[in-house]
Design a protein around this motif. Structure first.
Motif, PDB file in Angstrom:
ATOM      1  N   SER A  21       0.832  -1.190   0.000  1.00  0.00           N
ATOM      2  CA  SER A  21       0.000   0.000   0.000  1.00  0.00           C
ATOM      3  C   SER A  21       0.870   1.243   0.000  1.00  0.00           C
ATOM      4  O   SER A  21       1.939   1.267   0.608  1.00  0.00           O
ATOM      5  CB  SER A  21      -0.907   0.030   1.236  1.00  0.00           C
ATOM      6  OG  SER A  21      -1.805  -1.054   1.234  1.00  0.00           O
ATOM      7  N   THR A  23       0.164   5.160   0.805  1.00  0.00           N
ATOM      8  CA  THR A  23      -0.875   6.027   1.337  1.00  0.00           C
ATOM      9  C   THR A  23      -0.377   7.458   1.494  1.00  0.00           C
ATOM     10  O   THR A  23       0.718   7.685   1.986  1.00  0.00           O
ATOM     11  CB  THR A  23      -1.359   5.507   2.702  1.00  0.00           C
ATOM     12  OG1 THR A  23      -1.825   4.160   2.542  1.00  0.00           O
ATOM     13  CG2 THR A  23      -2.502   6.347   3.237  1.00  0.00           C
ATOM     14  N   SER A  25      -1.865  10.225   3.339  1.00  0.00           N
ATOM     15  CA  SER A  25      -2.847  10.793   4.265  1.00  0.00           C
ATOM     16  C   SER A  25      -2.829  12.315   4.253  1.00  0.00           C
ATOM     17  O   SER A  25      -3.872  12.959   4.361  1.00  0.00           O
ATOM     18  CB  SER A  25      -2.582  10.268   5.679  1.00  0.00           C
ATOM     19  OG  SER A  25      -2.712   8.871   5.713  1.00  0.00           O
ATOM     20  N   ASP A  31      -5.519  12.434  -5.627  1.00  0.00           N
ATOM     21  CA  ASP A  31      -6.403  11.948  -6.674  1.00  0.00           C
ATOM     22  C   ASP A  31      -6.107  12.572  -8.032  1.00  0.00           C
ATOM     23  O   ASP A  31      -6.624  12.098  -9.048  1.00  0.00           O
ATOM     24  CB  ASP A  31      -7.860  12.196  -6.290  1.00  0.00           C
ATOM     25  CG  ASP A  31      -8.166  13.662  -6.059  1.00  0.00           C
ATOM     26  OD1 ASP A  31      -9.268  14.097  -6.450  1.00  0.00           O
ATOM     27  OD2 ASP A  31      -7.318  14.365  -5.480  1.00  0.00           O
ATOM     28  N   ARG A  73      -5.832   1.610  -7.408  1.00  0.00           N
ATOM     29  CA  ARG A  73      -5.891   2.722  -6.462  1.00  0.00           C
ATOM     30  C   ARG A  73      -7.310   2.935  -5.976  1.00  0.00           C
ATOM     31  O   ARG A  73      -8.276   2.607  -6.665  1.00  0.00           O
ATOM     32  CB  ARG A  73      -5.330   4.001  -7.067  1.00  0.00           C
ATOM     33  CG  ARG A  73      -6.113   4.594  -8.200  1.00  0.00           C
ATOM     34  CD  ARG A  73      -5.327   5.705  -8.890  1.00  0.00           C
ATOM     35  NE  ARG A  73      -5.068   6.833  -7.993  1.00  0.00           N
ATOM     36  CZ  ARG A  73      -4.126   7.752  -8.221  1.00  0.00           C
ATOM     37  NH1 ARG A  73      -3.354   7.674  -9.292  1.00  0.00           N
ATOM     38  NH2 ARG A  73      -3.960   8.760  -7.370  1.00  0.00           N
ATOM     39  N   ASP A  74      -7.397   3.522  -4.783  1.00  0.00           N
ATOM     40  CA  ASP A  74      -8.667   3.926  -4.197  1.00  0.00           C
ATOM     41  C   ASP A  74      -8.491   5.386  -3.796  1.00  0.00           C
ATOM     42  O   ASP A  74      -7.905   5.680  -2.739  1.00  0.00           O
ATOM     43  CB  ASP A  74      -9.005   3.055  -2.986  1.00  0.00           C
ATOM     44  CG  ASP A  74     -10.370   3.366  -2.396  1.00  0.00           C
ATOM     45  OD1 ASP A  74     -10.852   4.512  -2.568  1.00  0.00           O
ATOM     46  OD2 ASP A  74     -10.938   2.489  -1.746  1.00  0.00           O
ATOM     47  N   ASN A  75      -8.949   6.286  -4.624  1.00  0.00           N
ATOM     48  CA  ASN A  75      -8.721   7.703  -4.364  1.00  0.00           C
ATOM     49  C   ASN A  75      -9.434   8.187  -3.102  1.00  0.00           C
ATOM     50  O   ASN A  75      -8.968   9.123  -2.453  1.00  0.00           O
ATOM     51  CB  ASN A  75      -9.136   8.532  -5.567  1.00  0.00           C
ATOM     52  CG  ASN A  75      -8.114   8.465  -6.687  1.00  0.00           C
ATOM     53  OD1 ASN A  75      -6.948   8.136  -6.462  1.00  0.00           O
ATOM     54  ND2 ASN A  75      -8.548   8.758  -7.908  1.00  0.00           N
ATOM     55  N   ALA A  76     -10.538   7.575  -2.761  1.00  0.00           N
ATOM     56  CA  ALA A  76     -11.232   7.970  -1.532  1.00  0.00           C
ATOM     57  C   ALA A  76     -10.385   7.675  -0.300  1.00  0.00           C
ATOM     58  O   ALA A  76     -10.457   8.388   0.708  1.00  0.00           O
ATOM     59  CB  ALA A  76     -12.561   7.246  -1.434  1.00  0.00           C
ATOM     60  N   LYS A  77      -9.564   6.648  -0.394  1.00  0.00           N
ATOM     61  CA  LYS A  77      -8.674   6.277   0.711  1.00  0.00           C
ATOM     62  C   LYS A  77      -7.272   6.819   0.520  1.00  0.00           C
ATOM     63  O   LYS A  77      -6.387   6.549   1.325  1.00  0.00           O
ATOM     64  CB  LYS A  77      -8.617   4.754   0.855  1.00  0.00           C
ATOM     65  CG  LYS A  77      -9.942   4.122   1.251  1.00  0.00           C
ATOM     66  CD  LYS A  77      -9.795   2.617   1.417  1.00  0.00           C
ATOM     67  CE  LYS A  77     -11.114   1.996   1.867  1.00  0.00           C
ATOM     68  NZ  LYS A  77     -11.005   0.514   2.030  1.00  0.00           N
ATOM     69  N   LYS A  78      -7.067   7.555  -0.565  1.00  0.00           N
ATOM     70  CA  LYS A  78      -5.740   8.113  -0.861  1.00  0.00           C
ATOM     71  C   LYS A  78      -4.678   7.014  -0.840  1.00  0.00           C
ATOM     72  O   LYS A  78      -3.589   7.183  -0.271  1.00  0.00           O
ATOM     73  CB  LYS A  78      -5.380   9.227   0.118  1.00  0.00           C
ATOM     74  CG  LYS A  78      -6.247  10.469   0.002  1.00  0.00           C
ATOM     75  CD  LYS A  78      -5.723  11.590   0.880  1.00  0.00           C
ATOM     76  CE  LYS A  78      -6.508  12.861   0.668  1.00  0.00           C
ATOM     77  NZ  LYS A  78      -5.970  13.991   1.483  1.00  0.00           N
ATOM     78  N   THR A  79      -4.988   5.912  -1.466  1.00  0.00           N
ATOM     79  CA  THR A  79      -4.080   4.764  -1.423  1.00  0.00           C
ATOM     80  C   THR A  79      -3.940   4.125  -2.791  1.00  0.00           C
ATOM     81  O   THR A  79      -4.926   3.970  -3.524  1.00  0.00           O
ATOM     82  CB  THR A  79      -4.596   3.715  -0.415  1.00  0.00           C
ATOM     83  OG1 THR A  79      -4.691   4.310   0.881  1.00  0.00           O
ATOM     84  CG2 THR A  79      -3.652   2.520  -0.347  1.00  0.00           C
ATOM     85  N   TYR A  81      -2.300   0.622  -4.517  1.00  0.00           N
ATOM     86  CA  TYR A  81      -1.909  -0.730  -4.145  1.00  0.00           C
ATOM     87  C   TYR A  81      -1.040  -1.373  -5.214  1.00  0.00           C
ATOM     88  O   TYR A  81      -1.156  -1.064  -6.398  1.00  0.00           O
ATOM     89  CB  TYR A  81      -3.149  -1.608  -3.936  1.00  0.00           C
ATOM     90  CG  TYR A  81      -4.116  -1.070  -2.927  1.00  0.00           C
ATOM     91  CD1 TYR A  81      -5.257  -0.374  -3.331  1.00  0.00           C
ATOM     92  CD2 TYR A  81      -3.904  -1.254  -1.568  1.00  0.00           C
ATOM     93  CE1 TYR A  81      -6.159   0.129  -2.408  1.00  0.00           C
ATOM     94  CE2 TYR A  81      -4.802  -0.751  -0.635  1.00  0.00           C
ATOM     95  CZ  TYR A  81      -5.932  -0.055  -1.063  1.00  0.00           C
ATOM     96  OH  TYR A  81      -6.806   0.433  -0.136  1.00  0.00           O
TER      97      TYR A  81
END
Length: 128
Positions: A21, A23, A25, A31, A73-79, A81
């Protein structure tokens, strides 16, 4: 200072899997950025592994990991993978992520030339 933090590394048996991951934060607009994964194996130069565009539309892989690694990627989680499957000892390295210019096929290796700050990375060790 905006920074990315890598995690998810560890010791895994050959043939095993890991999901790394990356991240951000405190990365204000992650995004809007393409993100790249890079690695440095013991005694070797750092190399580019994969990248993903801000909207996930474009993904690029270095030849040696294509079909084995998958970036998402999961932009809502700013992550972002990096799913790594069927790992081999030669995948042992410290893995890093970094924001890059737009992720484009054919430019993956060149992104390292413009990255001047690296995080601590996450150690991946593939060994029996």
């Amino acid at each position: 200072q905006e920074r990315l933090v890598e995690s998810g590394g560890g010791l895994v048996l050959p043939g095993g899997s890991l999901r790394l991951s990356c991240t951000g934060s405190d990365f204000r607009r992650m995004d809007l950025r393409s993100i790249g994964w890079f690695r440095q194996a013991p005694g070797k130069d750092r190399e580019a592994v994969s990248c993903i565009s801000d909207d996930s539309w474009t993904t690029v892989y270095t030849d040696s990991v294509r079909g084995r690694f998958s970036i998402s990627r999961d932009n809502a989680k700013k992550t972002v993978y990096l799913q790594m499957n069927n790992l081999k000892p030669e995948h042992t390295a410290v893995y890093y992520c970094a924001p890059i210019p737009p992720c484009l096929s054919g430019y993956l290796a060149s992104y390292m030339d413009i990255i001047d700050t690296w995080g601590q990375g996450t150690q991946v060790t593939v060994s029996s």
